[in-house]
Design a protein around this motif. Structure first.
Motif, PDB file in Angstrom:
ATOM      1  N   VAL A 100     -31.543  17.928 -46.314  1.00 43.27           N
ATOM      2  CA  VAL A 100     -30.849  18.999 -47.031  1.00 43.27           C
ATOM      3  C   VAL A 100     -29.867  18.361 -48.002  1.00 43.27           C
ATOM      4  CG1 VAL A 100     -29.208  20.915 -46.818  1.00 43.27           C
ATOM      5  CG2 VAL A 100     -31.054  20.668 -45.149  1.00 43.27           C
ATOM      6  N   SER A 101     -29.910  18.770 -49.255  1.00 44.50           N
ATOM      7  CA  SER A 101     -29.011  18.210 -50.255  1.00 44.50           C
ATOM      8  C   SER A 101     -28.125  19.295 -50.843  1.00 44.50           C
ATOM      9  CB  SER A 101     -29.799  17.546 -51.386  1.00 44.50           C
ATOM     10  OG  SER A 101     -28.906  17.064 -52.393  1.00 44.50           O
ATOM     11  N   PRO A 102     -26.792  19.139 -50.757  1.00 48.94           N
ATOM     12  CA  PRO A 102     -25.907  20.081 -51.438  1.00 48.94           C
ATOM     13  C   PRO A 102     -25.962  19.855 -52.951  1.00 48.94           C
ATOM     14  CG  PRO A 102     -24.631  18.283 -50.506  1.00 48.94           C
ATOM     15  CD  PRO A 102     -26.056  18.077 -50.062  1.00 48.94           C
ATOM     16  N   GLY A 103     -25.173  20.611 -53.692  1.00 48.15           N
ATOM     17  CA  GLY A 103     -25.229  20.548 -55.154  1.00 48.15           C
ATOM     18  C   GLY A 103     -24.546  19.358 -55.765  1.00 48.15           C
ATOM     19  N   THR A 104     -23.922  18.512 -54.976  1.00 44.82           N
ATOM     20  CA  THR A 104     -23.322  17.280 -55.468  1.00 44.82           C
ATOM     21  C   THR A 104     -23.634  16.142 -54.508  1.00 44.82           C
ATOM     22  OG1 THR A 104     -21.229  16.138 -55.997  1.00 44.82           O
ATOM     23  CG2 THR A 104     -21.135  17.909 -54.365  1.00 44.82           C
ATOM     24  N   ARG A 105     -23.818  14.952 -55.047  1.00 47.92           N
ATOM     25  CA  ARG A 105     -24.031  13.775 -54.206  1.00 47.92           C
ATOM     26  C   ARG A 105     -22.706  13.133 -53.815  1.00 47.92           C
ATOM     27  NH1 ARG A 105     -25.694  12.427 -59.472  1.00 47.92           N
ATOM     28  NH2 ARG A 105     -24.336  10.908 -60.501  1.00 47.92           N
ATOM     29  N   ASN A 106     -21.599  13.655 -54.345  1.00 46.06           N
ATOM     30  CA  ASN A 106     -20.283  13.060 -54.113  1.00 46.06           C
ATOM     31  C   ASN A 106     -19.560  13.719 -52.939  1.00 46.06           C
ATOM     32  OD1 ASN A 106     -20.460  11.230 -56.350  1.00 46.06           O
ATOM     33  ND2 ASN A 106     -20.114  12.981 -57.696  1.00 46.06           N
ATOM     34  N   VAL A 107     -20.253  13.794 -51.815  1.00 50.26           N
ATOM     35  CA  VAL A 107     -19.644  14.247 -50.564  1.00 50.26           C
ATOM     36  C   VAL A 107     -20.004  13.236 -49.483  1.00 50.26           C
ATOM     37  CG1 VAL A 107     -19.740  16.680 -51.191  1.00 50.26           C
ATOM     38  CG2 VAL A 107     -21.633  15.681 -49.942  1.00 50.26           C
ATOM     39  N   GLY A 229     -31.726  36.249 -65.608  1.00 49.14           N
ATOM     40  CA  GLY A 229     -31.569  34.993 -64.898  1.00 49.14           C
ATOM     41  C   GLY A 229     -32.729  34.045 -65.078  1.00 49.14           C
ATOM     42  N   ILE A 230     -32.555  32.851 -64.537  1.00 49.55           N
ATOM     43  CA  ILE A 230     -33.547  31.783 -64.625  1.00 49.55           C
ATOM     44  C   ILE A 230     -33.842  31.300 -63.213  1.00 49.55           C
ATOM     45  CG2 ILE A 230     -34.050  29.482 -65.524  1.00 49.55           C
ATOM     46  CD1 ILE A 230     -31.906  30.104 -67.706  1.00 49.55           C
ATOM     47  N   LEU A 231     -35.092  31.359 -62.824  1.00 46.71           N
ATOM     48  CA  LEU A 231     -35.516  30.961 -61.488  1.00 46.71           C
ATOM     49  C   LEU A 231     -36.191  29.597 -61.559  1.00 46.71           C
ATOM     50  CD1 LEU A 231     -35.971  31.571 -58.491  1.00 46.71           C
ATOM     51  CD2 LEU A 231     -38.014  32.867 -59.136  1.00 46.71           C
ATOM     52  N   THR A 232     -35.696  28.682 -60.742  1.00 49.91           N
ATOM     53  CA  THR A 232     -36.244  27.318 -60.713  1.00 49.91           C
ATOM     54  C   THR A 232     -36.733  26.999 -59.316  1.00 49.91           C
ATOM     55  OG1 THR A 232     -34.670  26.631 -62.420  1.00 49.91           O
ATOM     56  CG2 THR A 232     -35.766  24.899 -61.170  1.00 49.91           C
ATOM     57  N   ARG A 233     -37.984  26.528 -59.244  1.00 46.11           N
ATOM     58  CA  ARG A 233     -38.557  26.111 -57.967  1.00 46.11           C
ATOM     59  C   ARG A 233     -39.007  24.660 -58.081  1.00 46.11           C
ATOM     60  NH1 ARG A 233     -41.226  31.319 -58.771  1.00 46.11           N
ATOM     61  NH2 ARG A 233     -40.363  32.870 -57.329  1.00 46.11           N
ATOM     62  N   GLY A 234     -39.050  23.989 -56.944  1.00 51.70           N
ATOM     63  CA  GLY A 234     -39.438  22.587 -57.001  1.00 51.70           C
ATOM     64  C   GLY A 234     -40.030  22.074 -55.704  1.00 51.70           C
ATOM     65  N   GLU A 296     -43.036  20.532 -64.634  1.00 47.17           N
ATOM     66  CA  GLU A 296     -42.487  19.369 -65.324  1.00 47.17           C
ATOM     67  C   GLU A 296     -41.855  18.483 -64.261  1.00 47.17           C
ATOM     68  OE1 GLU A 296     -38.999  19.817 -67.689  1.00 47.17           O
ATOM     69  OE2 GLU A 296     -38.320  21.610 -66.623  1.00 47.17           O
ATOM     70  N   PHE A 297     -41.680  17.218 -64.589  1.00 44.92           N
ATOM     71  CA  PHE A 297     -41.076  16.304 -63.634  1.00 44.92           C
ATOM     72  C   PHE A 297     -39.611  16.077 -63.986  1.00 44.92           C
ATOM     73  CE2 PHE A 297     -45.585  14.892 -63.320  1.00 44.92           C
ATOM     74  CZ  PHE A 297     -45.781  15.235 -61.991  1.00 44.92           C
ATOM     75  N   GLN A 298     -38.768  16.134 -62.957  1.00 43.74           N
ATOM     76  CA  GLN A 298     -37.345  15.828 -63.106  1.00 43.74           C
ATOM     77  C   GLN A 298     -36.956  14.800 -62.052  1.00 43.74           C
ATOM     78  OE1 GLN A 298     -34.873  19.341 -62.922  1.00 43.74           O
ATOM     79  NE2 GLN A 298     -35.956  20.384 -64.597  1.00 43.74           N
ATOM     80  N   SER A 299     -35.945  14.008 -62.374  1.00 42.36           N
ATOM     81  CA  SER A 299     -35.444  13.049 -61.395  1.00 42.36           C
ATOM     82  C   SER A 299     -34.703  13.787 -60.285  1.00 42.36           C
ATOM     83  CB  SER A 299     -34.496  12.059 -62.065  1.00 42.36           C
ATOM     84  OG  SER A 299     -33.303  12.712 -62.471  1.00 42.36           O
ATOM     85  N   PHE A 303     -32.407  17.292 -60.758  1.00 37.98           N
ATOM     86  CA  PHE A 303     -32.777  18.533 -60.074  1.00 37.98           C
ATOM     87  C   PHE A 303     -31.739  18.955 -59.044  1.00 37.98           C
ATOM     88  CE2 PHE A 303     -34.972  20.911 -56.685  1.00 37.98           C
ATOM     89  CZ  PHE A 303     -35.478  21.968 -57.435  1.00 37.98           C
ATOM     90  N   PHE A 304     -31.263  18.030 -58.232  1.00 39.35           N
ATOM     91  CA  PHE A 304     -30.379  18.385 -57.123  1.00 39.35           C
ATOM     92  C   PHE A 304     -28.901  18.389 -57.488  1.00 39.35           C
ATOM     93  CE2 PHE A 304     -34.198  16.991 -54.840  1.00 39.35           C
ATOM     94  CZ  PHE A 304     -34.347  18.028 -53.933  1.00 39.35           C
ATOM     95  N   HIS A 305     -28.507  17.534 -58.430  1.00 34.72           N
ATOM     96  CA  HIS A 305     -27.070  17.348 -58.694  1.00 34.72           C
ATOM     97  C   HIS A 305     -26.759  17.422 -60.193  1.00 34.72           C
ATOM     98  CE1 HIS A 305     -28.142  14.564 -55.171  1.00 34.72           C
ATOM     99  NE2 HIS A 305     -27.678  15.688 -54.636  1.00 34.72           N
ATOM    100  N   PRO A 306     -27.092  18.522 -60.844  1.00 32.29           N
ATOM    101  CA  PRO A 306     -26.938  18.590 -62.298  1.00 32.29           C
ATOM    102  C   PRO A 306     -25.497  18.484 -62.780  1.00 32.29           C
ATOM    103  CG  PRO A 306     -27.452  20.751 -61.375  1.00 32.29           C
ATOM    104  CD  PRO A 306     -27.664  19.760 -60.285  1.00 32.29           C
ATOM    105  N   LEU A 307     -24.540  19.050 -62.032  1.00 29.67           N
ATOM    106  CA  LEU A 307     -23.148  19.006 -62.494  1.00 29.67           C
ATOM    107  C   LEU A 307     -22.511  17.635 -62.327  1.00 29.67           C
ATOM    108  CD1 LEU A 307     -21.687  22.461 -61.383  1.00 29.67           C
ATOM    109  CD2 LEU A 307     -22.223  21.667 -63.682  1.00 29.67           C
ATOM    110  N   ASP A 308     -23.122  16.780 -61.506  1.00 27.79           N
ATOM    111  CA  ASP A 308     -22.613  15.414 -61.395  1.00 27.79           C
ATOM    112  C   ASP A 308     -22.803  14.641 -62.691  1.00 27.79           C
ATOM    113  OD1 ASP A 308     -21.813  15.853 -58.826  1.00 27.79           O
ATOM    114  OD2 ASP A 308     -23.532  14.890 -57.883  1.00 27.79           O
ATOM    115  N   GLY A 309     -23.585  15.214 -63.610  1.00 31.06           N
ATOM    116  CA  GLY A 309     -23.790  14.572 -64.901  1.00 31.06           C
ATOM    117  C   GLY A 309     -22.575  14.615 -65.802  1.00 31.06           C
ATOM    118  N   LEU A 310     -21.546  15.361 -65.404  1.00 29.41           N
ATOM    119  CA  LEU A 310     -20.303  15.417 -66.177  1.00 29.41           C
ATOM    120  C   LEU A 310     -19.146  15.143 -65.225  1.00 29.41           C
ATOM    121  CD1 LEU A 310     -18.990  16.020 -68.933  1.00 29.41           C
ATOM    122  CD2 LEU A 310     -18.826  18.406 -68.229  1.00 29.41           C
ATOM    123  N   LYS A 311     -18.576  13.986 -65.332  1.00 32.89           N
ATOM    124  CA  LYS A 311     -17.525  13.563 -64.417  1.00 32.89           C
ATOM    125  C   LYS A 311     -16.286  14.446 -64.578  1.00 32.89           C
ATOM    126  CE  LYS A 311     -15.167   9.371 -62.850  1.00 32.89           C
ATOM    127  NZ  LYS A 311     -14.935   7.930 -63.128  1.00 32.89           N
TER     128      LYS A 311
END
Length: 446
Positions: A100-107, A229-234, A296-299, A303-311
């Motif tokens: 299970v992955s939360p929305g940030t890897r910084n925990v 809205g926008i629905l994303t599945r993976g 499409e392929f995403q890293s 996919f899991f931590h999009p907001l971590d892209g902006l410190k």
């Protein structure tokens, strides 16, 4: 003393930060604290006041950073101070991913357990706590013990286990945990994106098709009248799938590469986020998103931590900070009830920046765990003078609908709201009292 706050940057407090180097030092701190309450703190990603204790001691567990991978059985044993980012760097190249992955890897692992974090796959796989096999804990009496919920464990051990997962650090200090991993053959995710002009059609698709994909999440424009809205599945992409697409990544199919992120400026004008700018952002976000059922392929990080892209992205809300308001309500009449909530948000003049909707599966046995069968919505809201009264009214609506507010995101919930939504709170307090945790471990939230 050090000034700290939650990720929402409001209600900062002064604390004394301790850094124990091993479990013996940690035990001594707990035993010798006597009547002075203490609290463990991870990387500070709880949004409100759950990981702070005004004018008291909190301790970081950076020294508890060991990782042992059992590749044969697919288990990981990690110290509570290990970040998910550090863990992924270790396990992805070996062909594993966290369950299970939360929305940030910084925990930290300890924080993930204390919050019983959930991800985009709760509808199928439950929360993080569902996959924990063992926890090493130091309780309020300073006793170092192994907790588990396997069938042959005494009920006292199981009760302490169920209270600790999702227990917000209030049963003791997690030192280490063992949990099951999932196997992957590439570090790519096969992603499907679909746009909807109204809430009805989006929800219809979520209800009918979510069980067909491992991961599912929707972004909702709560400021639009129809709830577009926008629905994303993976799903995790297999090595053969990537190779067939002619991707160069096949040379390193299990590469975990996190791009260096720009730093958000330390100051944003307090008026930069308002009804106009938030509405404009939502329109741009919707317009730029793709609308195709072709994969499409995403890293993994994208996919899991999009907001971590902006410190330090939390700075965009200005000096007063923000809250993330996250609730869950049952499945029954979900579209009608979401529309009611959006209507009230509009009436209250609240301008949510992002609305993230996910499907929850079955509730687990943990006493204070947030997820329950239904749908959860999380919204970032800038703090202003009118917000607190509005949130109190929203809380009442959520409770009346049979829902609850996420403790890890909360900083405004009152005692009545908590007790009306977390029905096992008395069992939780009984466990804390039995093992000397009631006055020993506290937070500003508790």
């Amino acid at each position: 003393m050090n000034l700290i706050s939650g990720w929402g940057l409001h209600n900062p407090v002064n604390v004394n930060i301790l850094n124990p180097h091993n479990h013996v030092e940690l035990e001594n701190i707990i035993v010798n604290s006597r009547k002075n309450s203490v609290l463990a703190r991870g990387l500070g990603r709880s949004y409100g006041d759950a990981a702070q204790l005004k004018n008291k001691s909190v301790f970081s567990l950076y020294a508890f950073d060991h990782i042992y991978l059992n590749k044969k059985e697919g288990f990981i044993t990690a110290g509570s101070g290990v970040s998910i980012d550090s863990l992924l760097k270790k396990i992805i190249p070996e062909g594993f991913f966290i369950p299970v992955s939360p929305g940030t890897r910084n925990v930290t692992i300890g924080g993930a357990i204390a919050s019983d974090v959930h991800g985009k796959n709760h509808h199928l796989n439950g929360s993080f706590g569902n996959h924990i096999r063992e926890i090493l804990l130091i309780d309020g009496r300073g006793d170092f013990k192994k907790l588990s919920a396997i069938n042959n464990e005494p009920i006292e051990i199981k009760n302490q286990f169920w209270a600790t997962i999702g227990g917000m650090g209030l049963t003791g200090v997690i030192v280490e945990a063992k949990f099951k991993l999932i196997s992957i053959t590439s570090s790519q995710v096969k992603v499907y994106t679909q746009k909807f002009n109204d809430l009805d059609s989006l929800m219809e698709s979520m209800i009918e098709n979510d069980n067909h994909h491992k991961y599912s999440v929707a972004w909702i424009d709560s400021l639009s009248k129809k709830g577009r809205g926008i629905l994303t599945r993976g799903d995790h992409a297999d090595f053969d799938e990537i190779n067939n697409k002619g991707r160069n990544i096949y040379k390193e199919p299990l590469k975990y590469d996190v791009e260096k992120t720009p730093n958000t400026p330390s100051f944003f004008p307090n008026g930069i986020l308002n009804n106009f700018t938030v509405s404009l952002f939502n329109k741009i976000w919707f317009a730029r998103s793709t609308n195709s059922l072709e994969s499409e392929f995403q890293s993994i990080s994208t996919f899991f931590h999009p907001l971590d892209g902006l410190k330090n992205w939390n700075r965009i809300y200005g000096n007063n900070g923000f809250i993330q308001y996250q609730f869950v309500i049952p499945d029954d009449q979900i579209v009608k009830n979401l529309k009611l909530i959006f209507k009230k948000i509009s009436e209250f003049g609240i301008n949510p920046f992002l609305g993230v909707l996910k499907k929850f599966g079955k509730q687990n046995d943990n006493l204070l765990s947030f997820p329950m069968s239904g749908y959860t919505l999380a919204m970032d809201i800038k703090i202003d003078k009118k917000l607190f009264k509005s949130i109190e009214e929203l809380d009442k609506i959520i409770i009346n609908l049979g829902g609850r507010i996420y403790l890890t995101k909360d900083s405004l919930m009152n005692e009545k709201t908590f007790k009306n939504s977390y029905k096992k709170w008395e069992q939780f307090e009984n466990v804390r009292e039995k093992y000397g945790a009631v006055n020993k471990f506290q937070s500003d939230q508790s």
